[in-house]
Design a protein around this motif. Structure first.
Motif, PDB file in Angstrom:
ATOM      1  N   LEU A 213      38.375   1.915  16.053  1.00 37.73           N
ATOM      2  CA  LEU A 213      39.340   3.046  15.772  1.00 37.73           C
ATOM      3  C   LEU A 213      38.566   4.457  16.719  1.00 37.73           C
ATOM      4  CD1 LEU A 213      39.906   3.188  11.858  1.00 37.73           C
ATOM      5  CD2 LEU A 213      41.706   2.823  13.783  1.00 37.73           C
ATOM      6  N   LYS A 214      37.418   4.354  16.676  1.00 41.70           N
ATOM      7  CA  LYS A 214      36.944   5.548  17.643  1.00 41.70           C
ATOM      8  C   LYS A 214      37.815   5.236  18.976  1.00 41.70           C
ATOM      9  CE  LYS A 214      32.778   7.720  18.882  1.00 41.70           C
ATOM     10  NZ  LYS A 214      31.219   7.749  18.812  1.00 41.70           N
ATOM     11  N   ASP A 215      37.263   4.134  19.426  1.00 40.61           N
ATOM     12  CA  ASP A 215      37.633   3.815  20.930  1.00 40.61           C
ATOM     13  C   ASP A 215      39.079   4.050  21.074  1.00 40.61           C
ATOM     14  OD1 ASP A 215      35.148   3.077  21.625  1.00 40.61           O
ATOM     15  OD2 ASP A 215      35.372   0.967  21.233  1.00 40.61           O
ATOM     16  N   GLU A 216      39.878   3.675  20.143  1.00 37.37           N
ATOM     17  CA  GLU A 216      41.341   3.786  20.268  1.00 37.37           C
ATOM     18  C   GLU A 216      41.720   5.391  20.144  1.00 37.37           C
ATOM     19  OE1 GLU A 216      45.651   2.595  18.188  1.00 37.37           O
ATOM     20  OE2 GLU A 216      43.712   1.356  17.467  1.00 37.37           O
ATOM     21  N   ILE A 217      41.037   6.074  19.367  1.00 41.17           N
ATOM     22  CA  ILE A 217      41.194   7.553  19.207  1.00 41.17           C
ATOM     23  C   ILE A 217      40.711   8.366  20.532  1.00 41.17           C
ATOM     24  CG2 ILE A 217      40.331   9.888  18.399  1.00 41.17           C
ATOM     25  CD1 ILE A 217      40.238   8.005  15.496  1.00 41.17           C
ATOM     26  N   ALA A 218      39.743   7.709  21.152  1.00 41.89           N
ATOM     27  CA  ALA A 218      39.403   8.409  22.455  1.00 41.89           C
ATOM     28  C   ALA A 218      40.284   8.236  23.596  1.00 41.89           C
ATOM     29  CB  ALA A 218      37.955   7.658  22.897  1.00 41.89           C
ATOM     30  N   LYS A 219      40.873   6.879  23.634  1.00 39.84           N
ATOM     31  CA  LYS A 219      41.822   6.490  24.499  1.00 39.84           C
ATOM     32  C   LYS A 219      43.166   7.505  24.518  1.00 39.84           C
ATOM     33  CE  LYS A 219      44.357   2.467  26.005  1.00 39.84           C
ATOM     34  NZ  LYS A 219      44.681   1.028  25.653  1.00 39.84           N
ATOM     35  N   ILE A 220      43.612   7.649  23.394  1.00 40.90           N
ATOM     36  CA  ILE A 220      44.507   8.428  23.164  1.00 40.90           C
ATOM     37  C   ILE A 220      44.418   9.789  23.674  1.00 40.90           C
ATOM     38  CG2 ILE A 220      46.472   9.245  21.460  1.00 40.90           C
ATOM     39  CD1 ILE A 220      46.169   6.730  19.694  1.00 40.90           C
ATOM     40  N   LYS A 221      43.401  10.428  23.212  1.00 41.62           N
ATOM     41  CA  LYS A 221      42.989  11.590  23.542  1.00 41.62           C
ATOM     42  C   LYS A 221      42.669  12.068  25.097  1.00 41.62           C
ATOM     43  CE  LYS A 221      40.889  13.559  19.385  1.00 41.62           C
ATOM     44  NZ  LYS A 221      39.825  14.150  18.524  1.00 41.62           N
TER      45      LYS A 221
ATOM     46  N   HIS B  98      50.476   9.602  15.015  1.00 39.76           N
ATOM     47  CA  HIS B  98      49.580   8.318  15.316  1.00 39.76           C
ATOM     48  C   HIS B  98      48.173   8.658  15.206  1.00 39.76           C
ATOM     49  CE1 HIS B  98      48.692   4.141  16.113  1.00 39.76           C
ATOM     50  NE2 HIS B  98      47.952   4.473  17.400  1.00 39.76           N
ATOM     51  N   LEU B  99      47.465   9.665  16.099  1.00 38.10           N
ATOM     52  CA  LEU B  99      46.254  10.338  16.061  1.00 38.10           C
ATOM     53  C   LEU B  99      45.776  10.608  14.910  1.00 38.10           C
ATOM     54  CD1 LEU B  99      44.054  10.466  18.246  1.00 38.10           C
ATOM     55  CD2 LEU B  99      45.000  12.771  18.828  1.00 38.10           C
ATOM     56  N   ALA B 100      46.547  11.498  14.312  1.00 35.41           N
ATOM     57  CA  ALA B 100      46.253  11.883  12.924  1.00 35.41           C
ATOM     58  C   ALA B 100      46.038  10.739  12.034  1.00 35.41           C
ATOM     59  CB  ALA B 100      47.213  12.736  12.395  1.00 35.41           C
ATOM     60  N   THR B 101      46.836   9.774  11.886  1.00 34.66           N
ATOM     61  CA  THR B 101      46.565   8.467  11.236  1.00 34.66           C
ATOM     62  C   THR B 101      45.226   7.745  11.434  1.00 34.66           C
ATOM     63  OG1 THR B 101      48.864   8.420  10.938  1.00 34.66           O
ATOM     64  CG2 THR B 101      47.791   6.283  10.317  1.00 34.66           C
ATOM     65  N   LEU B 102      45.057   7.468  12.753  1.00 31.42           N
ATOM     66  CA  LEU B 102      43.759   6.718  13.289  1.00 31.42           C
ATOM     67  C   LEU B 102      42.605   7.649  12.703  1.00 31.42           C
ATOM     68  CD1 LEU B 102      44.835   5.804  16.811  1.00 31.42           C
ATOM     69  CD2 LEU B 102      44.868   4.258  14.680  1.00 31.42           C
ATOM     70  N   GLU B 103      42.496   8.916  12.756  1.00 33.43           N
ATOM     71  CA  GLU B 103      41.345   9.676  12.505  1.00 33.43           C
ATOM     72  C   GLU B 103      41.332   9.846  10.778  1.00 33.43           C
ATOM     73  OE1 GLU B 103      42.677  13.383  14.499  1.00 33.43           O
ATOM     74  OE2 GLU B 103      41.463  12.934  16.257  1.00 33.43           O
ATOM     75  N   LYS B 104      42.408   9.772  10.118  1.00 31.38           N
ATOM     76  CA  LYS B 104      42.344   9.577   8.797  1.00 31.38           C
ATOM     77  C   LYS B 104      41.414   8.240   8.345  1.00 31.38           C
ATOM     78  CE  LYS B 104      44.637  10.123   4.427  1.00 31.38           C
ATOM     79  NZ  LYS B 104      45.823  10.242   3.649  1.00 31.38           N
ATOM     80  N   LYS B 105      41.863   7.359   9.144  1.00 31.20           N
ATOM     81  CA  LYS B 105      41.446   5.867   8.678  1.00 31.20           C
ATOM     82  C   LYS B 105      40.083   5.656   9.035  1.00 31.20           C
ATOM     83  CE  LYS B 105      45.903   3.265   9.390  1.00 31.20           C
ATOM     84  NZ  LYS B 105      46.326   2.193  10.237  1.00 31.20           N
ATOM     85  N   HIS B 106      39.543   6.471  10.257  1.00 27.06           N
ATOM     86  CA  HIS B 106      38.381   6.494  10.703  1.00 27.06           C
ATOM     87  C   HIS B 106      37.371   7.280   9.453  1.00 27.06           C
ATOM     88  CE1 HIS B 106      34.631   7.703  13.142  1.00 27.06           C
ATOM     89  NE2 HIS B 106      34.932   6.614  13.637  1.00 27.06           N
ATOM     90  N   GLY B 107      37.984   8.188   8.955  1.00 26.53           N
ATOM     91  CA  GLY B 107      37.170   9.038   7.947  1.00 26.53           C
ATOM     92  C   GLY B 107      36.820   8.057   6.725  1.00 26.53           C
ATOM     93  N   VAL B 108      38.154   7.388   6.317  1.00 29.91           N
ATOM     94  CA  VAL B 108      37.997   6.551   5.130  1.00 29.91           C
ATOM     95  C   VAL B 108      36.791   5.508   5.453  1.00 29.91           C
ATOM     96  CG1 VAL B 108      39.191   4.804   3.906  1.00 29.91           C
ATOM     97  CG2 VAL B 108      40.409   6.927   4.204  1.00 29.91           C
ATOM     98  N   LEU B 109      37.064   4.784   6.759  1.00 30.08           N
ATOM     99  CA  LEU B 109      36.082   3.785   6.940  1.00 30.08           C
ATOM    100  C   LEU B 109      34.365   4.439   7.081  1.00 30.08           C
ATOM    101  CD1 LEU B 109      37.441   1.803   9.468  1.00 30.08           C
ATOM    102  CD2 LEU B 109      37.191   0.987   7.563  1.00 30.08           C
ATOM    103  N   GLU B 110      34.253   5.750   7.372  1.00 41.31           N
ATOM    104  CA  GLU B 110      33.210   6.425   7.277  1.00 41.31           C
ATOM    105  C   GLU B 110      32.517   6.711   5.904  1.00 41.31           C
ATOM    106  OE1 GLU B 110      29.513   8.337   8.496  1.00 41.31           O
ATOM    107  OE2 GLU B 110      30.900   7.382   9.757  1.00 41.31           O
TER     108      GLU B 110
END
Length: 57
Positions: free
Chosen positions: A45-53, A6-18
């Motif tokens: 997405l960044k906030d959700e990633i930080a929360k999970i981490k 899930h974290l990898a998916t969110l990070e990928k989506k964040h990169g695509v948005l960037e």
């Protein structure tokens, strides 16, 4: 889906948005509300990633 996937998916989506945001900023005809929307989604997405981490540690 496990947390790592899930974290990898969110990070990928964040990169695509960037990339999308960068491209939009290079186009003078891009509407400000579209750019704001991209920035808002990217921040969410960044906030959700930080929360999970932070829950891992």
């Amino acid at each position: 889906m496990n947390i790592e996937a899930h974290l990898a998916t969110l990070e990928k989506k964040h990169g695509v948005l960037e990339e999308e945001l960068h491209s939009a900023l290079l186009q003078p005809s891009t509407r400000d509300d579209y750019i704001s929307s991209l920035k808002r989604r990217k921040l969410q997405l960044k906030d959700e990633i930080a929360k999970i981490k932070s829950s891992f540690h």
